[in-house]
Design an enzyme around this catalytic site. Sequence first.
Site, mmCIF file in Angstrom:
data_model
loop_
_atom_site.group_PDB
_atom_site.id
_atom_site.type_symbol
_atom_site.label_atom_id
_atom_site.label_comp_id
_atom_site.label_asym_id
_atom_site.label_seq_id
_atom_site.Cartn_x
_atom_site.Cartn_y
_atom_site.Cartn_z
ATOM 1 C CG ASP A 1 -1.775 -1.282 1.265
ATOM 2 O OD1 ASP A 1 -2.932 -1.236 0.839
ATOM 3 O OD2 ASP A 1 -1.259 -2.336 1.695
ATOM 4 C CG ASP B 1 -4.138 -1.241 -2.727
ATOM 5 O OD1 ASP B 1 -4.608 -1.815 -3.741
ATOM 6 O OD2 ASP B 1 -4.849 -0.889 -1.781
ATOM 7 C CG ASN C 1 -8.474 -2.680 -3.035
ATOM 8 O OD1 ASN C 1 -7.510 -3.024 -2.345
ATOM 9 N ND2 ASN C 1 -9.177 -1.593 -2.751
ATOM 10 C CG HIS D 1 -9.997 -2.746 4.436
ATOM 11 N ND1 HIS D 1 -11.030 -2.111 3.791
ATOM 12 C CD2 HIS D 1 -8.861 -2.136 4.007
ATOM 13 C CE1 HIS D 1 -10.542 -1.157 2.999
ATOM 14 N NE2 HIS D 1 -9.233 -1.153 3.129
ATOM 15 C CG HIS E 1 -7.142 -4.622 1.873
ATOM 16 N ND1 HIS E 1 -7.396 -3.732 0.843
ATOM 17 C CD2 HIS E 1 -8.362 -5.032 2.333
ATOM 18 C CE1 HIS E 1 -8.707 -3.614 0.691
ATOM 19 N NE2 HIS E 1 -9.301 -4.375 1.577
ATOM 20 C CG ASP E 2 -6.916 -3.521 7.503
ATOM 21 O OD1 ASP E 2 -7.687 -2.727 6.926
ATOM 22 O OD2 ASP E 2 -7.318 -4.418 8.269
ATOM 23 C CG HIS E 3 -3.690 1.857 4.413
ATOM 24 N ND1 HIS E 3 -4.048 3.021 3.770
ATOM 25 C CD2 HIS E 3 -3.867 0.861 3.501
ATOM 26 C CE1 HIS E 3 -4.427 2.744 2.530
ATOM 27 N NE2 HIS E 3 -4.336 1.431 2.355
#
Length: 335
Positions: A51, A84, A122, A225, A251-253
């Site tokens: 990310d 990401d 995503n 998330h 995904h989770d930052h």
Amino acid sequence: MALSIKQHMLFHVMLVTGALCLLLTPSVAELPRFKHPAKPQQSLRLLVVGDWGRKGTNNQSLVANQMGIVGEKLNIDFVISTGDNFYEDGLKGVDDPAFFESFVDIYTAPSLQKTWYSVLGNHDYRGDVEAQLSPVLKQKDSRWLCLRSFVLDGEIVEFFFVDTTPFVNEYFVDPGEHTYDWEGVLPRMSYLSELLKDVDSALAQSKAKWKMVVGHHTINSAGHHGNTEELKQILVPILKAHNVDAYINGHDHCLEHIIDKNSGIHFLTSGGGSKAWSSDVRPWSLEELKLYYDGQGFMSMQITESNADIKFYDVSGKTLHTWSISKDRNVPAWI
């Protein structure tokens, strides 16, 4: 319009049933494989970041700088990106300047001039997916290696990279204002069933000491998330069946370490490459949750035949958490 709860349940049943049926037959295709030999002393050292692609903003450049410092100290072999890779909407094409602005011109440290093994997130699916997968990018920067799903053979460890975005119902049934590039994924059921079959087959055939799966989406997470139920239902049973040691994601930052008390699988979130979410944490059993850090940073791994040592760092390079995973699961780990 979003699916009802009943429709979601029906979808899950159909997908699980279809996948399990296909798993009973041998796959005609295999996941692409790449070889990265272990060092003479049988070890691998690597960094994990996710990310990140924000053209240096949101502390991306600061994280990159610390990655370079840690990478030099460890003499790393490669970098894993958990997806990401380019915000907000992937790449527009192979000539999108974001490839240089968010990757080439950011991760400039000598120690980071190693192969980056990357999966799609995503946000990457909101752009031109084929551009991000194109060998043209490798011609622009030889470090870049990104596929939907593949296997990285490091002799003592095999990493199984899985394309997790197509598993998530929301992106198909309720995408909101976003547009996703599903070319190469549709029909979705067939794509997911074949992917599950190939992952199952690759794990079954693996003779590596360590088996680790890499995907973008969370499976177990106390972050923003939270859990990805689709993966819990149809991917986790495969991980358990083949004694996978760890699932690594973004995904989770945040930075996060959860040990599932039933399976013993380590769930490692390294999604702090740039923008982070402050104080965004869900309740979780402290018996399982070993680290939750709601800031930027990254993770390192040092893997030998007997141990996998993980370490999480914040944006200033400070060590937040260390853990040693032993191949003998009866040996207690240390913090």
